[in-house]
Design an enzyme around this catalytic site. Structure first.
Site, PDB file in Angstrom:
ATOM      1  N   ASP A 137       0.877  -1.090  -0.120  1.00 40.93           N
ATOM      2  CA  ASP A 137      -0.099   0.111   0.075  1.00 40.93           C
ATOM      3  C   ASP A 137       0.707   1.037  -0.101  1.00 40.93           C
ATOM      4  OD1 ASP A 137       0.998  -0.652   2.565  1.00 40.93           O
ATOM      5  OD2 ASP A 137      -0.891  -1.119   3.242  1.00 40.93           O
ATOM      6  N   ASP A 142      -7.957  -3.181  14.038  1.00 36.45           N
ATOM      7  CA  ASP A 142      -9.401  -3.282  13.749  1.00 36.45           C
ATOM      8  C   ASP A 142      -9.454  -4.507  12.771  1.00 36.45           C
ATOM      9  OD1 ASP A 142      -8.229  -2.410  11.511  1.00 36.45           O
ATOM     10  OD2 ASP A 142      -9.531  -0.628  11.209  1.00 36.45           O
ATOM     11  N   HIS A 193      -7.526  -5.029  10.000  1.00 32.12           N
ATOM     12  CA  HIS A 193      -7.456  -4.846   8.585  1.00 32.12           C
ATOM     13  C   HIS A 193      -6.006  -5.327   8.138  1.00 32.12           C
ATOM     14  CE1 HIS A 193      -4.843  -0.942   9.892  1.00 32.12           C
ATOM     15  NE2 HIS A 193      -4.063  -1.621   9.454  1.00 32.12           N
ATOM     16  N   GLU A 233      -9.813  -1.917   5.315  1.00 31.78           N
ATOM     17  CA  GLU A 233     -10.599  -1.536   6.477  1.00 31.78           C
ATOM     18  C   GLU A 233     -11.707  -2.401   6.672  1.00 31.78           C
ATOM     19  OE1 GLU A 233      -9.007  -0.187   8.510  1.00 31.78           O
ATOM     20  OE2 GLU A 233      -8.013   1.917   8.030  1.00 31.78           O
TER      21      GLU A 233
END
Ligand code: F6R
Length: 262
Positions: free
Chosen positions: A68, A137, A139, A144
């Site tokens: 990313d 979370d 990811h 996400e």
């Protein structure tokens, strides 16, 4: 089943990753490595760099694709993932920078950048070993919660939680963390031939338990690893602390024939 390996610390995890990738480079000098940024893979990259030197491996043809990149951050910015990958992987390992790719975070080309990136991975023959961290979370990459499990590389909005977690790389100032990123999709990640996810510390315990032992759901993107035929999760005791089946994982790894590798 996702293989879970519970280790003492990041260095032990790094050694396992380094042996796996070192053997791959020896077998296939033009192999394709999937690269992540963040804290989790740092010890693994250090161990791999040491092993490359120790075994005198030829890395001149090794190729790489990062997961990313922030959108709108100059590639020369010290916290851009282009700079981070150069600093933590390309230079320490001695890779050819021209063979290591990072998604293009230039806002001008972002509509098309994802498709072009997935095509480039395809032309390279796909990723052999993809290293992953996991967000608190759940990811992976910057997918996400709620990201499609079939997604390709594309523009995403970072969750507030992720921006807060990453503020530590921007002098603690969350307002300096970009709001958008371009990330390999979950579908892209699942096409890699081997996934190695690393997670350390109590803060990751819930995400790890959800990912490995929870249901497969886009609300925990890392749970997509359960769909992959060859996924390895390497965690320390703290990150493993909420796994219900951890005694079995320890037992299975202790009795694993050495020739199987990871
Ligand atoms: C980084 C990335 C992220 C991180 C994750 C965990 O390229 O894709 O998914 O792996 O945010 O970050 P750390 O390792 O810093 O806890």
């Amino acid at each position: 089943m996702t293989e879970v390996i519970i280790v003492r610390d990041e260095d032990e995890a790094g050694g396992i990753y380094a042996r796996c990738v070192g053997d791959l480079i020896a077998r296939r000098p033009d192999c394709v490595l999937g690269l992540a940024t963040g804290s989790s893979p740092l010890a693994a990259y250090r161990a791999l760099a040491a092993l490359v030197r120790e075994r005198g491996l030829d890395v001149s043809r090794v190729r790489g694709f990062a997961l990313d990149e922030y959108v709108g951050l100059d590639p020369g910015h010290p916290q851009s993932y282009r700079s981070t990958i150069d600093r933590t992987v390309v230079r320490p390992l001695g890779l050819d920078p021209a063979l290591v790719h990072v998604p293009d975070g230039d806002p001008a080309g972002v509509r098309d950048a994802g498709r072009r990136y997935d095509e480039a991975i395809g032309r390279a023959g796909g990723v052999d070993v993809q290293i992953l961290g996991v967000g608190t979370d759940g990811h992976i990459g910057f997918n996400e919660p709620g990201s499609s499990l079939g997604s390709g590389t594309r523009l995403k909005t970072l969750a507030e939680r992720t921006r807060i977690d990453n503020a530590r790389f921007f002098d603690g100032d969350v307002d300096r963390v970009p709001t958008h990123c371009i990330t390999q999709g979950i579908g892209t990640i699942l096409r890699a031939r081997h996934l190695v996810l690393l997670a350390f510390g109590e803060g990751k315990a819930e995400a790890v338990a959800e990912s490995v032992e929870g249901g497969v759901s886009s609300f925990c993107p890392a749970s997509a690893l359960q769909l992959h035929p060859h996924a390895t999760v390497i965690v320390d005791e703290a990150a493993a602390s909420r796994l219900r089946n951890r005694d079995y994982y320890r037992y299975a790894y202790a009795h694993k024939p050495a020739w199987q590798g990871i």
